[in-house]
Design a protein around this motif. Sequence first.
Motif, short mmCIF file in Angstrom:
data_model
loop_
_atom_site.label_atom_id
_atom_site.label_comp_id
_atom_site.label_asym_id
_atom_site.label_seq_id
_atom_site.Cartn_x
_atom_site.Cartn_y
_atom_site.Cartn_z
N SER A 181 0.80 -1.23 0.00
CA SER A 181 0.00 0.00 0.00
C SER A 181 0.83 1.27 0.00
O SER A 181 0.27 2.37 -0.10
CB SER A 181 -0.93 0.01 1.22
N TRP A 184 -0.41 7.13 2.03
CA TRP A 184 -1.65 7.14 2.80
C TRP A 184 -2.17 8.55 3.02
O TRP A 184 -3.38 8.75 3.19
CB TRP A 184 -1.44 6.47 4.17
N PHE A 223 -10.87 6.07 4.48
CA PHE A 223 -10.92 5.14 3.35
C PHE A 223 -10.00 5.59 2.21
O PHE A 223 -9.53 4.75 1.42
CB PHE A 223 -12.36 5.01 2.84
N PRO A 279 -6.97 1.88 2.97
CA PRO A 279 -7.82 1.03 2.12
C PRO A 279 -7.71 1.36 0.63
O PRO A 279 -7.58 0.46 -0.21
CB PRO A 279 -9.24 1.31 2.65
N PHE A 280 -7.73 2.67 0.31
CA PHE A 280 -7.67 3.01 -1.11
C PHE A 280 -6.30 2.72 -1.70
O PHE A 280 -6.18 2.40 -2.90
CB PHE A 280 -8.02 4.49 -1.33
N PHE A 292 -6.37 -0.69 -2.79
CA PHE A 292 -7.13 -0.74 -4.04
C PHE A 292 -6.23 -0.38 -5.23
O PHE A 292 -6.16 -1.12 -6.21
CB PHE A 292 -8.32 0.22 -3.94
N GLY A 309 -9.66 -7.14 -0.97
CA GLY A 309 -9.39 -5.84 -0.37
C GLY A 309 -9.94 -4.70 -1.22
O GLY A 309 -10.51 -3.74 -0.70
N THR A 312 -13.01 -2.17 -0.13
CA THR A 312 -12.74 -0.73 -0.17
C THR A 312 -13.79 -0.01 -1.01
O THR A 312 -14.33 1.03 -0.60
CB THR A 312 -11.34 -0.46 -0.73
N MET A 325 -16.42 2.82 0.35
CA MET A 325 -16.40 4.20 -0.16
C MET A 325 -17.73 4.60 -0.78
O MET A 325 -18.22 5.71 -0.57
CB MET A 325 -15.25 4.35 -1.17
#
Length: 290
Positions: free
Chosen positions: A13, A18, A53, A57-58, A61, A106, A110, A114
């Motif tokens: 990630s 982030w 998010f 999480p994004f 994604f 995942g 996500t 969202m």
Amino acid sequence: MTQSLLIRLMKTSRPFFWVILPLAYLTGLSYSENGLSHPEFRFTPIMIFQMIFLSFPFCIFTFGLNDLHDIASDGVNARKLKTKGIALLSEGTVLQNLSPSVIYLGALLTAIGMVSLSILTSNRMNLFYTLSLLVLSFTYSTPPWRLKTRAPLDAITGGIIACLCPAAMGYTLTDTNGLLPPQLYLLTFAAMGFHAFSTIMDEEPDRAAGDPTFAVRFGKRPAALISAAAILLLDLSLNNRFFQFFAGFCGVLIFYVAFFPSAKVARRIYLIIFGMGVILSLVWLIPFFL
């Protein structure tokens, strides 16, 4: 979830990223008449959860799907193969021991989270930009679209994902006129330019893998020149002296790469600009919270 799986997900990630989309979200709030600078502004639970998010999480994604379909090019990318230590936090590495099912699960969770949050806002424009963010991020990395290999769509899409969509998500929650301020479009244009610049670092492995990214299709020097022009154009529109100086400094650094188009130099400058940009943005936000 085992600890090792969580660590691998965190590496995928890119933890330094982030803060990027939440910062764009806050930027949208700052440009709104009823946003951060308004004396009666208060964060709502939905705003807070949307920013959450947009972080870890994004990033799962986006970077999870990206790495899943970049195994061929990453496998011949010396930078990715040698990445370790703190560089892992911003650059990632070759996807390691993560099954496609974990990545897709995942990404699905996500997306559901969202979209659900956006529906709860009862704001159609917020939902539009949320869906646009998810669709563009998905088509950026996954076949048959793979927009990241269809220059200049890679840079255009990257700028919209990193700046316009998340900023608009925040802006639409605090402003009802439906029109985004021109500053957000200039910021997005600068983000597109910086994305084009970032492709210089991986020009050789991308070329070897047959991925025509911006630098592969147009060359390292044009990628740097376009990026410098976009950032210097943004510099002319800023009214904050610190950010004016920073944008001018970034433009000069990138302009240097146009004359000495080295992947190694481009990578160092990319990391300098990225790190300084995040720090300055966080410092800029402190007065709003105080």
